[in-house]
Design a protein around this motif. Structure first.
Motif, PDB file in Angstrom:
ATOM      1  N   TRP A  80       0.820  -1.222  -0.285  1.00  0.00           N
ATOM      2  CA  TRP A  80       0.006  -0.024   0.198  1.00  0.00           C
ATOM      3  C   TRP A  80       0.975   1.318  -0.246  1.00  0.00           C
ATOM      4  O   TRP A  80       0.613   2.197  -0.512  1.00  0.00           O
ATOM      5  N   LYS A  81       1.943   1.236   0.767  1.00  0.00           N
ATOM      6  CA  LYS A  81       2.924   2.355   0.489  1.00  0.00           C
ATOM      7  C   LYS A  81       3.594   2.554  -0.867  1.00  0.00           C
ATOM      8  O   LYS A  81       3.457   3.761  -1.054  1.00  0.00           O
ATOM      9  N   GLU A  82       3.863   1.566  -1.238  1.00  0.00           N
ATOM     10  CA  GLU A  82       4.226   1.362  -2.852  1.00  0.00           C
ATOM     11  C   GLU A  82       3.507   2.198  -3.538  1.00  0.00           C
ATOM     12  O   GLU A  82       3.634   2.809  -4.453  1.00  0.00           O
ATOM     13  N   GLN A  83       2.157   1.894  -3.366  1.00  0.00           N
ATOM     14  CA  GLN A  83       0.919   2.340  -4.131  1.00  0.00           C
ATOM     15  C   GLN A  83       0.955   3.813  -4.176  1.00  0.00           C
ATOM     16  O   GLN A  83       0.706   4.506  -5.017  1.00  0.00           O
ATOM     17  N   ARG A  84       0.818   4.004  -2.805  1.00  0.00           N
ATOM     18  CA  ARG A  84       0.819   5.671  -2.446  1.00  0.00           C
ATOM     19  C   ARG A  84       2.082   6.364  -3.149  1.00  0.00           C
ATOM     20  O   ARG A  84       1.840   7.475  -3.770  1.00  0.00           O
ATOM     21  N   ASP A  85       3.005   5.812  -2.985  1.00  0.00           N
ATOM     22  CA  ASP A  85       4.447   6.549  -3.470  1.00  0.00           C
ATOM     23  C   ASP A  85       4.190   6.672  -5.243  1.00  0.00           C
ATOM     24  O   ASP A  85       4.609   7.574  -5.948  1.00  0.00           O
ATOM     25  N   ASP A  86       3.721   5.435  -5.807  1.00  0.00           N
ATOM     26  CA  ASP A  86       3.590   5.390  -7.141  1.00  0.00           C
ATOM     27  C   ASP A  86       2.357   6.460  -7.783  1.00  0.00           C
ATOM     28  O   ASP A  86       2.659   6.983  -8.775  1.00  0.00           O
ATOM     29  N   TYR A  87       1.270   6.456  -6.826  1.00  0.00           N
ATOM     30  CA  TYR A  87       0.345   7.549  -7.081  1.00  0.00           C
ATOM     31  C   TYR A  87       0.880   8.944  -6.823  1.00  0.00           C
ATOM     32  O   TYR A  87       0.770   9.658  -8.064  1.00  0.00           O
ATOM     33  N   THR A 121       1.231  14.310   3.150  1.00  0.00           N
ATOM     34  CA  THR A 121       0.340  14.405   4.496  1.00  0.00           C
ATOM     35  C   THR A 121      -0.985  13.664   4.176  1.00  0.00           C
ATOM     36  O   THR A 121      -1.540  12.830   4.891  1.00  0.00           O
ATOM     37  N   VAL A 122      -1.843  14.189   3.073  1.00  0.00           N
ATOM     38  CA  VAL A 122      -2.973  13.798   2.847  1.00  0.00           C
ATOM     39  C   VAL A 122      -3.019  12.244   2.490  1.00  0.00           C
ATOM     40  O   VAL A 122      -3.895  11.533   2.951  1.00  0.00           O
ATOM     41  N   THR A 123      -2.243  11.816   1.505  1.00  0.00           N
ATOM     42  CA  THR A 123      -2.387  10.323   1.128  1.00  0.00           C
ATOM     43  C   THR A 123      -1.625   9.659   2.414  1.00  0.00           C
ATOM     44  O   THR A 123      -2.227   8.366   2.567  1.00  0.00           O
ATOM     45  N   THR A 124      -0.644   9.945   3.130  1.00  0.00           N
ATOM     46  CA  THR A 124      -0.347   9.167   4.300  1.00  0.00           C
ATOM     47  C   THR A 124      -1.515   8.974   5.308  1.00  0.00           C
ATOM     48  O   THR A 124      -1.993   7.676   5.688  1.00  0.00           O
ATOM     49  N   ASP A 125      -2.333  10.092   5.572  1.00  0.00           N
ATOM     50  CA  ASP A 125      -3.526  10.128   6.584  1.00  0.00           C
ATOM     51  C   ASP A 125      -4.440   9.189   5.992  1.00  0.00           C
ATOM     52  O   ASP A 125      -4.999   8.307   6.680  1.00  0.00           O
ATOM     53  N   ALA A 149       1.333  -0.592   9.830  1.00  0.00           N
ATOM     54  CA  ALA A 149       1.097   0.449   9.204  1.00  0.00           C
ATOM     55  C   ALA A 149       1.710   1.909   9.889  1.00  0.00           C
ATOM     56  O   ALA A 149       2.214   2.970   9.162  1.00  0.00           O
ATOM     57  N   TYR A 150       1.703   1.793  11.237  1.00  0.00           N
ATOM     58  CA  TYR A 150       2.316   3.117  11.857  1.00  0.00           C
ATOM     59  C   TYR A 150       3.840   3.116  11.453  1.00  0.00           C
ATOM     60  O   TYR A 150       4.299   4.264  11.057  1.00  0.00           O
ATOM     61  N   GLU A 151       4.550   2.062  11.341  1.00  0.00           N
ATOM     62  CA  GLU A 151       6.251   2.127  11.102  1.00  0.00           C
ATOM     63  C   GLU A 151       6.141   2.445   9.632  1.00  0.00           C
ATOM     64  O   GLU A 151       6.946   3.386   9.108  1.00  0.00           O
ATOM     65  N   CYS A 152       5.393   1.804   8.843  1.00  0.00           N
ATOM     66  CA  CYS A 152       5.755   2.185   7.213  1.00  0.00           C
ATOM     67  C   CYS A 152       5.132   3.707   7.134  1.00  0.00           C
ATOM     68  O   CYS A 152       5.614   4.264   6.336  1.00  0.00           O
ATOM     69  N   PHE A 153       4.018   4.278   7.417  1.00  0.00           N
ATOM     70  CA  PHE A 153       3.623   5.511   7.101  1.00  0.00           C
ATOM     71  C   PHE A 153       4.172   6.593   7.971  1.00  0.00           C
ATOM     72  O   PHE A 153       4.198   7.721   7.578  1.00  0.00           O
ATOM     73  N   LEU A 192      10.538  10.753  -4.320  1.00  0.00           N
ATOM     74  CA  LEU A 192       9.141  10.808  -5.021  1.00  0.00           C
ATOM     75  C   LEU A 192       9.449  11.467  -6.183  1.00  0.00           C
ATOM     76  O   LEU A 192       9.105  11.115  -7.213  1.00  0.00           O
ATOM     77  N   GLN A 193      10.229  12.923  -6.110  1.00  0.00           N
ATOM     78  CA  GLN A 193      10.381  13.564  -7.482  1.00  0.00           C
ATOM     79  C   GLN A 193      11.129  12.958  -8.300  1.00  0.00           C
ATOM     80  O   GLN A 193      10.899  12.989  -9.531  1.00  0.00           O
TER      81      GLN A 193
END
Length: 181
Positions: free
Chosen positions: A10-17, A51-55, A98-102, A112-113
């Motif tokens: 899920w973290k990878e998905q968020r980063d890709d997004y 911040t928004v996608t992490t939350d 989830a806490y550790e990862c995000f 990310l850039q």
């Protein structure tokens, strides 16, 4: 797959997004590019979206974990299985991961850039297939956009992001003559 791998996916998905968003992919990416933000504003938006996608992802995972309610519903325990019927997560397995990862490791905006730039480079390989027009750059570095008709200087980060005209969002191939800028 276990709970740690599930959360990492899920973290990878968020980063890709996030990377695709800042590469101008999809509707949200196009809308972002149309804003014509300065470098400082872009950095602020990066941090806001991080911040928004992490939350959002963290809340989603806690809801699936049974550690938080989903929406206005009662908090419930869930078990997550893969398609082969193997248990991925029992209630309570995702919260710590989830806490550790995000939250345990802050997102690296430069990483990310760089992902975003890699996506841009990949998309440029397909430009000819997508019918992106080629426009000539004048000796003074000025280009007239085929889409909106406005002229701009290719050295202006406010007007040109290296692949599209920021004012209208049109993609352009630039043809520079041997005597051009």
């Amino acid at each position: 797959m276990n709970a740690k791998e599930f959360v990492a996916s899920w973290k990878e998905q968020r980063d890709d997004y996030l990377a695709s968003l800042f590469a101008g992919s999809g509707l949200a990416g196009k809308q972002l590019m149309e804003l014509g933000l300065s470098d400082t504003q872009t950095e602020q938006i990066w941090r806001l979206m991080d911040t928004v996608t992490t939350d959002t992802m963290y809340s989603l995972l806690l809801g699936l974990d049974g550690s938080a309610a989903i929406g206005n519903s009662e908090q419930q325990a869930f078990k997550i299985y893969d398609e082969d019927g193997n248990l991925v997560s029992d209630c309570g397995d995702l919260e710590t991961e989830a806490y550790e990862c995000f939250h345990g490791t802050p997102a690296s905006i430069p990483v990310l850039q760089e992902r975003s730039l890699a996506l841009l480079r990949q998309s440029r390989k397909d430009w000819n297939i997508q019918g992106v027009p080629t426009v000539s750059v004048g000796d003074d570095g000025i280009v007239r956009c085929h889409h909106c008709g406005k002229s701009f200087h290719i050295g202006s980060a406010h007007s040109w992001d290296g692949q599209r005209h920021r004012s209208c969002g049109a993609y352009l191939h630039l043809s520079v003559s041997s005597s051009g800028a």
